[in-house]
Design a protein around this motif. Sequence first.
Motif, short mmCIF file in Angstrom:
data_model
loop_
_atom_site.label_atom_id
_atom_site.label_comp_id
_atom_site.label_asym_id
_atom_site.label_seq_id
_atom_site.Cartn_x
_atom_site.Cartn_y
_atom_site.Cartn_z
N UNK A 35 0.82 -1.22 0.00
CA UNK A 35 0.00 0.00 0.00
C UNK A 35 0.85 1.26 0.00
N UNK A 36 2.16 1.12 0.21
CA UNK A 36 3.06 2.27 0.13
C UNK A 36 3.49 2.54 -1.32
N UNK A 37 3.10 1.64 -2.24
CA UNK A 37 3.48 1.77 -3.64
C UNK A 37 2.26 2.06 -4.53
N UNK A 38 1.11 1.48 -4.17
CA UNK A 38 -0.12 1.67 -4.95
C UNK A 38 -1.31 1.77 -4.01
N UNK A 39 -2.41 2.34 -4.48
CA UNK A 39 -3.56 2.50 -3.59
C UNK A 39 -4.25 1.17 -3.28
N UNK A 40 -4.67 1.04 -2.03
CA UNK A 40 -5.44 -0.12 -1.55
C UNK A 40 -6.71 0.43 -0.90
N UNK A 41 -7.83 -0.18 -1.21
CA UNK A 41 -9.11 0.28 -0.70
C UNK A 41 -9.80 -0.84 0.07
N UNK A 42 -10.25 -0.52 1.28
CA UNK A 42 -11.00 -1.45 2.11
C UNK A 42 -12.46 -1.02 2.05
N UNK A 43 -13.33 -1.91 1.56
CA UNK A 43 -14.77 -1.65 1.56
C UNK A 43 -15.35 -2.33 2.79
N UNK A 44 -15.88 -1.53 3.70
CA UNK A 44 -16.28 -2.04 5.01
C UNK A 44 -17.72 -1.69 5.32
N UNK A 45 -18.57 -2.70 5.37
CA UNK A 45 -19.98 -2.52 5.72
C UNK A 45 -20.20 -2.66 7.21
N UNK A 46 -19.35 -3.39 7.91
CA UNK A 46 -19.57 -3.70 9.33
C UNK A 46 -19.03 -2.64 10.28
N UNK A 47 -18.30 -1.68 9.75
CA UNK A 47 -17.60 -0.71 10.61
C UNK A 47 -16.66 -1.48 11.54
N UNK A 88 -16.35 0.67 -7.49
CA UNK A 88 -15.75 -0.46 -8.20
C UNK A 88 -15.24 -0.03 -9.58
N UNK A 89 -15.96 0.83 -10.26
CA UNK A 89 -15.49 1.32 -11.56
C UNK A 89 -14.25 2.19 -11.41
N UNK A 90 -14.19 3.00 -10.36
CA UNK A 90 -12.99 3.80 -10.09
C UNK A 90 -11.78 2.90 -9.94
N UNK A 91 -11.90 1.85 -9.14
CA UNK A 91 -10.79 0.91 -8.92
C UNK A 91 -10.43 0.23 -10.23
N UNK A 92 -11.42 -0.20 -10.98
CA UNK A 92 -11.18 -0.85 -12.28
C UNK A 92 -10.42 0.08 -13.22
N UNK A 93 -10.81 1.33 -13.29
CA UNK A 93 -10.16 2.30 -14.18
C UNK A 93 -8.71 2.57 -13.80
N UNK A 94 -8.38 2.45 -12.52
CA UNK A 94 -7.01 2.70 -12.07
C UNK A 94 -6.03 1.65 -12.57
N UNK A 95 -6.47 0.45 -12.73
CA UNK A 95 -5.69 -0.69 -13.21
C UNK A 95 -4.61 -1.17 -12.24
N UNK A 96 -4.02 -0.31 -11.47
CA UNK A 96 -2.96 -0.74 -10.56
C UNK A 96 -3.34 -0.39 -9.12
N UNK A 97 -4.48 -0.92 -8.69
CA UNK A 97 -4.96 -0.69 -7.34
C UNK A 97 -5.43 -2.02 -6.78
N UNK A 98 -5.52 -2.07 -5.48
CA UNK A 98 -5.95 -3.28 -4.78
C UNK A 98 -7.24 -2.96 -4.02
N UNK A 99 -8.13 -3.93 -3.97
CA UNK A 99 -9.37 -3.72 -3.25
C UNK A 99 -9.60 -4.90 -2.31
N UNK A 100 -9.96 -4.58 -1.07
CA UNK A 100 -10.30 -5.60 -0.08
C UNK A 100 -11.76 -5.39 0.28
N UNK A 101 -12.56 -6.41 0.04
CA UNK A 101 -13.99 -6.32 0.31
C UNK A 101 -14.29 -7.21 1.52
N UNK A 102 -14.64 -6.59 2.63
CA UNK A 102 -15.07 -7.35 3.81
C UNK A 102 -16.57 -7.51 3.69
#
Length: 108
Positions: A35-47, A88-102
């Motif tokens: 995450x210090x090299x590329x963006x990582x996104x955590x999608x959190x519904x549970x808080x 999700x489309x934002x992350x897809x368009x970035x191409x070099x990002x990571x997404x974590x879906x809880x």
Amino acid sequence: MAWQFPKSDEHVSIIGRTGSGKSQAGAWLLSHSDYDIRPHFILDWKREKLFNSIDKVIRHPKNKRLPSEAGLYLIHLDPDDEYIDAILMNVYDMENACIFVDEGYMIE
């Protein structure tokens, strides 16, 4: 063949029953990610308290365009959120990002 930790360019799924430590495993994997090299996104519904307690996490509003700068971004969502498709489309368009879906089942 010996078990190996996933590399930063590999996809990972964590599946298990309620209370089995899936969120903890995901947080551990995130803590060893790039995450210090590329963006990582955590999608959190549970808080999830665990994600909120990460020192380097940056809270990001769900209704704003996602940053392309490296970092670990936490996005709190609601079950009926209209922003999930845009995120999700934002992350897809970035191409070099990571997404974590809880709680991935929350995505239709």
